[in-house]
Design a protein around this motif. Structure first.
Motif, PDB file in Angstrom:
ATOM      1  N   LYS A  94       0.912  -1.235  -0.285  1.00 12.21           N
ATOM      2  CA  LYS A  94       0.038   0.031   0.048  1.00 12.21           C
ATOM      3  C   LYS A  94       0.922   1.091  -0.087  1.00 12.21           C
ATOM      4  CE  LYS A  94      -3.797   0.070   2.334  1.00 12.21           C
ATOM      5  NZ  LYS A  94      -4.720  -0.175   3.410  1.00 12.21           N
ATOM      6  N   LEU A  95       1.895   1.325   0.872  1.00  7.47           N
ATOM      7  CA  LEU A  95       2.747   2.566   0.918  1.00  7.47           C
ATOM      8  C   LEU A  95       3.629   2.541  -0.413  1.00  7.47           C
ATOM      9  CD1 LEU A  95       4.224   1.918   4.603  1.00  7.47           C
ATOM     10  CD2 LEU A  95       2.719   3.650   3.835  1.00  7.47           C
ATOM     11  N   LEU A  96       4.096   1.634  -1.079  1.00  9.13           N
ATOM     12  CA  LEU A  96       4.893   1.600  -2.258  1.00  9.13           C
ATOM     13  C   LEU A  96       4.070   1.736  -3.378  1.00  9.13           C
ATOM     14  CD1 LEU A  96       7.563  -1.475  -1.479  1.00  9.13           C
ATOM     15  CD2 LEU A  96       8.013   1.165  -1.533  1.00  9.13           C
ATOM     16  N   ALA A  97       2.912   1.116  -3.715  1.00  7.19           N
ATOM     17  CA  ALA A  97       2.151   1.109  -4.855  1.00  7.19           C
ATOM     18  C   ALA A  97       0.904   1.508  -4.809  1.00  7.19           C
ATOM     19  CB  ALA A  97       2.378  -0.026  -5.613  1.00  7.19           C
ATOM     20  N   GLY A  98       0.103   1.480  -3.556  1.00  7.11           N
ATOM     21  CA  GLY A  98      -1.187   1.850  -3.414  1.00  7.11           C
ATOM     22  C   GLY A  98      -2.021   0.443  -3.356  1.00  7.11           C
ATOM     23  N   ASP A  99      -3.357   0.994  -2.860  1.00  7.73           N
ATOM     24  CA  ASP A  99      -4.376  -0.326  -2.435  1.00  7.73           C
ATOM     25  C   ASP A  99      -4.617  -1.117  -3.933  1.00  7.73           C
ATOM     26  OD1 ASP A  99      -4.784   0.168  -0.011  1.00  7.73           O
ATOM     27  OD2 ASP A  99      -6.544   1.463  -0.239  1.00  7.73           O
ATOM     28  N   ASP A 100      -4.606  -0.224  -4.938  1.00  4.04           N
ATOM     29  CA  ASP A 100      -5.088  -0.912  -6.201  1.00  4.04           C
ATOM     30  C   ASP A 100      -4.054  -1.692  -6.940  1.00  4.04           C
ATOM     31  OD1 ASP A 100      -3.768   1.250  -7.236  1.00  4.04           O
ATOM     32  OD2 ASP A 100      -5.434   1.956  -8.414  1.00  4.04           O
ATOM     33  N   HIS A 101      -2.937  -1.579  -6.500  1.00  4.46           N
ATOM     34  CA  HIS A 101      -1.829  -2.265  -7.229  1.00  4.46           C
ATOM     35  C   HIS A 101      -1.952  -3.550  -7.184  1.00  4.46           C
ATOM     36  CE1 HIS A 101       2.360  -3.970  -7.979  1.00  4.46           C
ATOM     37  NE2 HIS A 101       2.578  -2.944  -8.764  1.00  4.46           N
ATOM     38  N   ILE A 102      -1.791  -4.371  -8.190  1.00  2.00           N
ATOM     39  CA  ILE A 102      -1.992  -5.920  -8.458  1.00  2.00           C
ATOM     40  C   ILE A 102      -1.627  -6.760  -7.199  1.00  2.00           C
ATOM     41  CG2 ILE A 102       0.116  -6.614  -9.773  1.00  2.00           C
ATOM     42  CD1 ILE A 102      -3.261  -8.259 -10.342  1.00  2.00           C
ATOM     43  N   HIS A 103      -0.148  -6.564  -6.678  1.00  2.00           N
ATOM     44  CA  HIS A 103       0.306  -7.214  -5.533  1.00  2.00           C
ATOM     45  C   HIS A 103      -0.413  -6.953  -4.232  1.00  2.00           C
ATOM     46  CE1 HIS A 103       3.113  -9.153  -7.870  1.00  2.00           C
ATOM     47  NE2 HIS A 103       3.796  -8.016  -8.363  1.00  2.00           N
ATOM     48  N   SER A 104      -0.955  -5.919  -4.251  1.00  2.00           N
ATOM     49  CA  SER A 104      -1.994  -5.343  -2.917  1.00  2.00           C
ATOM     50  C   SER A 104      -3.158  -6.460  -2.931  1.00  2.00           C
ATOM     51  CB  SER A 104      -2.188  -3.919  -3.141  1.00  2.00           C
ATOM     52  OG  SER A 104      -1.163  -3.055  -2.821  1.00  2.00           O
ATOM     53  N   LEU A 134     -11.619  -2.851  -5.616  1.00  2.00           N
ATOM     54  CA  LEU A 134     -10.132  -2.390  -6.099  1.00  2.00           C
ATOM     55  C   LEU A 134     -10.045  -2.696  -7.518  1.00  2.00           C
ATOM     56  CD1 LEU A 134      -8.134  -2.916  -2.683  1.00  2.00           C
ATOM     57  CD2 LEU A 134      -9.160  -0.799  -3.509  1.00  2.00           C
ATOM     58  N   SER A 135     -10.269  -3.967  -8.032  1.00  2.00           N
ATOM     59  CA  SER A 135      -9.802  -4.531  -9.157  1.00  2.00           C
ATOM     60  C   SER A 135     -10.785  -3.552 -10.193  1.00  2.00           C
ATOM     61  CB  SER A 135      -9.953  -5.830  -9.516  1.00  2.00           C
ATOM     62  OG  SER A 135      -9.411  -6.073 -10.397  1.00  2.00           O
ATOM     63  N   GLU A 136     -11.997  -3.724  -9.919  1.00  2.00           N
ATOM     64  CA  GLU A 136     -12.914  -3.007 -10.965  1.00  2.00           C
ATOM     65  C   GLU A 136     -12.834  -1.630 -10.900  1.00  2.00           C
ATOM     66  OE1 GLU A 136     -17.141  -4.482 -11.634  1.00  2.00           O
ATOM     67  OE2 GLU A 136     -17.280  -3.055 -10.107  1.00  2.00           O
ATOM     68  N   GLN A 137     -12.371  -0.920  -9.847  1.00  2.00           N
ATOM     69  CA  GLN A 137     -12.011   0.467  -9.826  1.00  2.00           C
ATOM     70  C   GLN A 137     -10.917   0.777 -10.528  1.00  2.00           C
ATOM     71  OE1 GLN A 137     -11.843   2.099  -5.762  1.00  2.00           O
ATOM     72  NE2 GLN A 137      -9.614   2.928  -6.301  1.00  2.00           N
ATOM     73  N   LYS A 138      -9.721  -0.100 -10.893  1.00  2.00           N
ATOM     74  CA  LYS A 138      -8.666   0.200 -11.630  1.00  2.00           C
ATOM     75  C   LYS A 138      -8.847  -0.324 -12.966  1.00  2.00           C
ATOM     76  CE  LYS A 138      -3.644  -0.488 -11.842  1.00  2.00           C
ATOM     77  NZ  LYS A 138      -3.018   0.691 -11.450  1.00  2.00           N
ATOM     78  N   TYR A 139      -9.743  -1.342 -13.242  1.00  2.00           N
ATOM     79  CA  TYR A 139      -9.795  -1.868 -14.694  1.00  2.00           C
ATOM     80  C   TYR A 139     -11.215  -1.581 -15.026  1.00  2.00           C
ATOM     81  CZ  TYR A 139      -5.195  -3.895 -13.827  1.00  2.00           C
ATOM     82  OH  TYR A 139      -3.842  -4.069 -13.215  1.00  2.00           O
ATOM     83  N   GLY A 140     -11.931  -1.385 -14.458  1.00  2.00           N
ATOM     84  CA  GLY A 140     -13.453  -1.496 -14.812  1.00  2.00           C
ATOM     85  C   GLY A 140     -14.029  -2.951 -15.175  1.00  2.00           C
ATOM     86  N   ARG A 141     -15.182  -3.019 -15.608  1.00  2.00           N
ATOM     87  CA  ARG A 141     -15.769  -4.405 -15.729  1.00  2.00           C
ATOM     88  C   ARG A 141     -15.516  -4.896 -17.328  1.00  2.00           C
ATOM     89  NH1 ARG A 141     -21.217  -5.729 -13.417  1.00  2.00           N
ATOM     90  NH2 ARG A 141     -20.429  -7.667 -14.177  1.00  2.00           N
ATOM     91  N   ASP A 142     -15.114  -3.965 -18.371  1.00  2.00           N
ATOM     92  CA  ASP A 142     -14.869  -4.528 -19.421  1.00  2.00           C
ATOM     93  C   ASP A 142     -13.595  -4.215 -20.310  1.00  2.00           C
ATOM     94  OD1 ASP A 142     -15.996  -5.716 -21.980  1.00  2.00           O
ATOM     95  OD2 ASP A 142     -16.887  -3.854 -22.656  1.00  2.00           O
TER      96      ASP A 142
END
Length: 177
Positions: A94-104, A134-142
């Motif tokens: 979270k500190l390095l890359a944020g909540d929505d980073h793939i590894h988070s 978080l994933s949908e927020q970053k990539y959306g649904r489509d």
């Protein structure tokens, strides 16, 4: 974990060469996790400490090995130790890359899997929902990201175990498009 290890191994091999210590250690850890041996978690912890000293605690290889270590703890039914490792990793990512980073999100996903194994279905549900959000927020649904689809599948499993049968099919149907 195997995919993560393979990616890490080949990425480090392309940077350092196949004979370098780092890709070989990562490869050994991959094989170790595949074995169901009680000494694996300790050996992985030692490898993590070595990586922390050699290349730093925030280096991507060290962080990935910590994730592998957490998975090894989970495999040995050391749920609380695995959850602690994942919580620590989550904070660092979270500190390095944020909540929505793939590894988070992968750390959160692994956390939800441990909650499921412990029978903590409400916690598992909330965590899978958070990963999905978080994933949908970053990539959306489509098009849907693979982790979105996996979260929907795991949510359906959680709903089934909670006997929330009215939620199972609609959840799975969200993955169909």
């Amino acid at each position: 974990v195997d995919q993560l290890l393979d990616f890490t191994h080949w990425a480090s091999a392309s940077i350092h060469g196949k004979g370098h210590l780092i890709p070989r250690i990562i490869s050994c850890c991959a094989r170790a996790v595949a074995q169901d041996c009680s000494s694996i978690a300790g050996a992985l912890r030692g490898t993590v400490i070595t990586f922390e000293r050699l290349i730093g605690g925030e280096h991507s290889y060290t962080l990935r090995l910590r994730h592998i270590h957490a998975w090894g703890l989970f495999q040995q039914n050391q749920f609380e130790a695995a959850l602690k490792e994942l919580r620590d990793l989550g904070i660092i990512y979270k500190l390095l890359a944020g909540d929505d980073h793939i590894h988070s999100r992968y750390v959160l996903f692994a956390t939800a899997q441990i909650y499921m194994a412990q029978g903590k279905f409400d916690d598992a549900e909330a965590t899978f929902r958070e990963v999905y959000r978080l994933s949908e927020q970053k990539y959306g649904r489509d098009p849907p990201a693979m982790i979105n689809l996996e979260c929907l599948r795991m949510l359906a499993v959680v709903y089934r175990r909670q006997e929330k049968f009215e939620e199972v099919i609609p959840t799975l149907c969200r993955a169909l498009p």
